[in-house]
Design a protein around this motif. Sequence first.
Motif, PDB file in Angstrom:
ATOM      1  N   ALA A  31      72.419  39.906  30.320  1.00 11.55           N
ATOM      2  CA  ALA A  31      72.638  40.830  29.209  1.00 11.55           C
ATOM      3  C   ALA A  31      72.960  40.075  27.938  1.00 11.55           C
ATOM      4  CB  ALA A  31      73.765  41.803  29.547  1.00 11.55           C
ATOM      5  N   LEU A  32      73.662  38.953  28.006  1.00 14.12           N
ATOM      6  CA  LEU A  32      74.039  38.183  26.835  1.00 14.12           C
ATOM      7  C   LEU A  32      72.985  37.170  26.432  1.00 14.12           C
ATOM      8  CD1 LEU A  32      77.812  37.502  27.622  1.00 14.12           C
ATOM      9  CD2 LEU A  32      76.857  39.170  26.012  1.00 14.12           C
ATOM     10  N   ALA A  33      71.995  36.943  27.280  1.00 13.47           N
ATOM     11  CA  ALA A  33      70.988  35.932  26.996  1.00 13.47           C
ATOM     12  C   ALA A  33      70.128  36.365  25.824  1.00 13.47           C
ATOM     13  CB  ALA A  33      70.122  35.694  28.211  1.00 13.47           C
ATOM     14  N   SER A  61      74.971  36.266  21.879  1.00 11.75           N
ATOM     15  CA  SER A  61      75.341  34.979  22.478  1.00 11.75           C
ATOM     16  C   SER A  61      75.363  33.858  21.443  1.00 11.75           C
ATOM     17  CB  SER A  61      74.371  34.628  23.616  1.00 11.75           C
ATOM     18  OG  SER A  61      73.064  34.416  23.098  1.00 11.75           O
ATOM     19  N   GLY A  62      74.747  34.080  20.292  1.00 16.01           N
ATOM     20  CA  GLY A  62      74.779  33.072  19.229  1.00 16.01           C
ATOM     21  C   GLY A  62      73.863  31.900  19.462  1.00 16.01           C
ATOM     22  N   VAL A  63      72.831  32.059  20.281  1.00 13.24           N
ATOM     23  CA  VAL A  63      71.882  30.969  20.503  1.00 13.24           C
ATOM     24  C   VAL A  63      71.072  30.760  19.224  1.00 13.24           C
ATOM     25  CG1 VAL A  63      69.893  30.231  21.860  1.00 13.24           C
ATOM     26  CG2 VAL A  63      71.771  31.449  22.972  1.00 13.24           C
ATOM     27  N   GLU A  64      70.923  29.507  18.843  1.00 15.51           N
ATOM     28  CA  GLU A  64      70.159  29.220  17.626  1.00 15.51           C
ATOM     29  C   GLU A  64      68.673  29.436  17.892  1.00 15.51           C
ATOM     30  OE1 GLU A  64      70.792  25.934  14.363  1.00 15.51           O
ATOM     31  OE2 GLU A  64      69.544  25.111  15.993  1.00 15.51           O
ATOM     32  N   ALA A  65      68.023  30.140  16.978  1.00 15.97           N
ATOM     33  CA  ALA A  65      66.602  30.437  17.123  1.00 15.97           C
ATOM     34  C   ALA A  65      65.869  29.973  15.877  1.00 15.97           C
ATOM     35  CB  ALA A  65      66.388  31.922  17.346  1.00 15.97           C
ATOM     36  N   ALA A 113      63.706  30.128  20.852  1.00 12.96           N
ATOM     37  CA  ALA A 113      65.146  29.953  21.085  1.00 12.96           C
ATOM     38  C   ALA A 113      65.329  29.169  22.392  1.00 12.96           C
ATOM     39  CB  ALA A 113      65.841  31.307  21.160  1.00 12.96           C
ATOM     40  N   GLY A 114      65.327  27.821  22.250  1.00 15.21           N
ATOM     41  CA  GLY A 114      65.488  26.967  23.444  1.00 15.21           C
ATOM     42  C   GLY A 114      64.415  27.284  24.465  1.00 15.21           C
ATOM     43  N   LYS A 115      64.897  27.469  25.758  1.00 11.37           N
ATOM     44  CA  LYS A 115      63.992  27.832  26.841  1.00 11.37           C
ATOM     45  C   LYS A 115      64.013  29.331  27.124  1.00 11.37           C
ATOM     46  CE  LYS A 115      64.391  23.348  29.157  1.00 11.37           C
ATOM     47  NZ  LYS A 115      64.750  22.631  30.429  1.00 11.37           N
TER      48      LYS A 115
END
Length: 229
Positions: A31-33, A61-65, A113-115
Amino acid sequence: MSISRRTARSVRILGVASASAALVLGVAGNALACDIGDFSAAAACDDNGKGIITVTDTDASGVEAEVSVYLESNGADERLVGTQKVKGTAKGATVTFSEAWAPKSEYRIHVTAGKLVDEDISPNLTAPAEAACGKPTTAPKPSATPEPSKSPSSSPSATPSATPSASDSTAPAAPGDNSPSAAAGESNLAETGANSNTGMIAGIAGAFVVAGGGAVYFAMRRRNSSKTG
C-alpha cells in the motif's frame, strides 16, 4: 506426552501469528509502495499567462521519482519538453514544466521510480481545447477610482434687467418730411391761426380803410358844395 502436545500447539499458534503479521506487513508495504497511480498531470496557464504542464506525485512513501514529458505527434515523440525529479508526499508534491502548449496538444509523461515504477501515465495528457495561454489567469486588481474633481462653480449668469436701457426705451424718431421746420415765431402764429402773410394783409386792409375814408370825405364835401350853390 502432554508437554509435547502443548509445545506443538504453541508452535502452531506462533506460526499462524507470524504468518498473519507477515501478510499484514506485506499488504501495508504494498500500500505504501510507489505506484504509477500516484502520478497525475495537467496542462494549464500560470499567473503570468504562460503555458505550463504540472505533474503531481502523491506517493506517501517519499520515493524519489524521475518525470519526463514528451510532446507527441502522430503517435511518436516529437521532442522532449523536460525531465525533473520529485519526492511524493501524502498531500502531493508537484513539478512544473514550461510549455507553450497548443489547444488539444498531446503529451506523454513517463515516470521512473527505482525498481518500482517505469511506465507512462495513462492515458496521455491532452491540452484543453480552448485557446492557448496569453493572458494572466488572475483577475487584475481594480485600480482605485479617483475621486471626481470638484469643478469650479460657474458664476450665475447676469439676470437681464427688467428696466430697458435708454437706447431701447427711446422710440425711434419718426422720419421728418423734406419741408423746413417752422420758426419759433411762426409756430406761435400757427397756434393762434395766423400765418406769415398776416402783416401784409393788415397793411392792405389799412390802406383800404384810409382810401375809403378819403372817398367818404370828398363825397361829403361835394355834397355840401352842391347844396350851397
